[in-house]
Design an enzyme around this catalytic site. Structure first.
Site, PDB file in Angstrom:
ATOM      1  N   ILE A  27       0.827  -1.202   0.000  1.00  0.00           N
ATOM      2  CA  ILE A  27       0.000   0.000   0.000  1.00  0.00           C
ATOM      3  C   ILE A  27       0.865   1.258   0.000  1.00  0.00           C
ATOM      4  CG2 ILE A  27      -1.702   1.328   1.312  1.00  0.00           C
ATOM      5  CD1 ILE A  27      -2.850  -1.344   2.312  1.00  0.00           C
ATOM      6  N   ASP A  46      11.403   4.149   4.232  1.00  0.00           N
ATOM      7  CA  ASP A  46      11.276   2.726   4.557  1.00  0.00           C
ATOM      8  C   ASP A  46      12.622   2.273   5.122  1.00  0.00           C
ATOM      9  OD1 ASP A  46       9.039   0.445   3.416  1.00  0.00           O
ATOM     10  OD2 ASP A  46      10.951  -0.332   4.145  1.00  0.00           O
ATOM     11  N   ARG A 153      -5.929 -12.579  15.456  1.00  0.00           N
ATOM     12  CA  ARG A 153      -5.380 -11.242  15.216  1.00  0.00           C
ATOM     13  C   ARG A 153      -5.374 -10.413  16.503  1.00  0.00           C
ATOM     14  NH1 ARG A 153      -3.680 -13.329  11.533  1.00  0.00           N
ATOM     15  NH2 ARG A 153      -3.839 -12.834   9.309  1.00  0.00           N
ATOM     16  N   TYR A 156      -2.472  -7.648  16.678  1.00  0.00           N
ATOM     17  CA  TYR A 156      -2.663  -6.753  15.541  1.00  0.00           C
ATOM     18  C   TYR A 156      -3.927  -5.915  15.707  1.00  0.00           C
ATOM     19  CZ  TYR A 156      -3.379  -5.284  10.680  1.00  0.00           C
ATOM     20  OH  TYR A 156      -3.577  -4.544   9.529  1.00  0.00           O
ATOM     21  N   PRO A 192       2.626  -7.895  -1.176  1.00  0.00           N
ATOM     22  CA  PRO A 192       3.715  -8.859  -0.962  1.00  0.00           C
ATOM     23  C   PRO A 192       3.764  -9.393   0.463  1.00  0.00           C
ATOM     24  CG  PRO A 192       4.491  -7.024  -2.284  1.00  0.00           C
ATOM     25  CD  PRO A 192       3.115  -6.655  -1.836  1.00  0.00           C
ATOM     26  N   SER A 193       3.474  -8.547   1.448  1.00  0.00           N
ATOM     27  CA  SER A 193       3.525  -9.020   2.841  1.00  0.00           C
ATOM     28  C   SER A 193       2.438 -10.056   3.105  1.00  0.00           C
ATOM     29  CB  SER A 193       3.388  -7.849   3.814  1.00  0.00           C
ATOM     30  OG  SER A 193       2.133  -7.226   3.700  1.00  0.00           O
ATOM     31  N   ARG A 214     -13.409 -14.999   3.227  1.00  0.00           N
ATOM     32  CA  ARG A 214     -13.997 -13.989   4.107  1.00  0.00           C
ATOM     33  C   ARG A 214     -14.349 -12.699   3.365  1.00  0.00           C
ATOM     34  NH1 ARG A 214      -8.680 -12.522   7.854  1.00  0.00           N
ATOM     35  NH2 ARG A 214      -7.809 -10.885   6.533  1.00  0.00           N
TER      36      ARG A 214
END
Length: 254
Positions: A27, A46, A153, A156, A192-193, A214
């Site tokens: 993103i 980054d 999760r 997170y 990618p993650s 989902r």
């Protein structure tokens, strides 16, 4: 005969200075490219220097290596940037598991990267926005937060719920000084993650099916779709919107 030149169409972000984190992929990368295309001067940061440098081929983007969990590095970057119009905090980490699967180190790392980094970045750059009496702050949250309970999760979701709280607090505290602060809450985004996390599961094929299952749309979002929303939140078009969670999840939270 002299044919008059057609003037270049103004970009939605012309002249704006934008600082964003986690710009090397996913993103963050999509947003950096989208911001640049809309005429902004983009300072993309980054910790992954090699991937980050790939962005330098795009117009309007300059890169700086930055670990957003390191206060000294954040403060040095802020000192080097004279003015800023938009701060986009995109860095984050997804821990997989329930509270019983979450060790102290997992919890601390998640909160440090997902929440404390935003605290550090906002605290460093907000004074510059207050001086100019204007500024947009965008924080990356998630539907997996206070919006929706999601299995495996715990750390997170806790961190992303904190991001929503932080967003609303900053919005409320500085609304009269020209600052708007909002957060983006995606569902499942093909990055990618995410692909790396799928491959790390014991059964990657089943993990992919679970992620797709989902999503009521039958597909994941693209990073570019999220970037379109972020362009709006970075632009003057969103000047009357603050303290809000922008859900972009293909109906997952319905």
């Amino acid at each position: 005969m002299n044919v008059p030149k057609v003037p270049r169409e103004m970009g939605r972000l012309d002249g704006k200075v934008i600082v964003l984190s986690a710009a090397a992929q996913g993103i963050g990368r999509a947003c950096a490219i989208a911001f640049g295309k809309e005429g902004a001067r983009v300072i993309a940061t980054d910790i992954n220097e090699e991937k980050l440098k790939e962005l330098e081929q795009y117009s309007g983007i300059e890169t700086k290596v930055l670990d957003v969990t390191q206060k000294v590095q954040v403060e040095m970057l802020a000192k080097d940037i004279e003015n800023i119009d938009v701060l986009f905090n995109c860095a984050g980490f997804v821990h997989h598991g329930t509270i019983l699967d979450c060790e102290d180190k997992d919890w601390d790392f998640t909160m440090n990267l997902n929440v404390r980094s935003m605290y550090l970045m906002i605290k460093a750059f907000l004074p510059k926005m207050l001086t100019q009496k204007s500024g947009h702050i965008i924080n990356m949250s998630s539907v997996a937060s206070s919006i929706k309970g999601v299995v495996n999760r715990c750390a997170y979701s806790s961190s992303k719920a904190a991001v929503i709280g932080l967003t609303k607090s900053v919005a409320a505290d500085f609304i009269e000084q020209g600052i708007v602060c909002n957060c983006v809450c995606p569902g499942t985004v093909d990055t990618p993650s995410l692909r790396d996390r799928i491959q790390a599961r014991p059964n990657p094929q089943q993990a992919l099916k679970d992620f797709l299952g989902r999503q009521k749309t039958g597909r994941m979002a693209t990073a570019e779709e999220v970037a379109h929303l972020c362009v709006y939140l970075a632009s003057d078009e969103s000047a009357y919107v603050t303290g809000k969670e922008f859900i972009i999840d293909g109906g997952w939270s319905l």
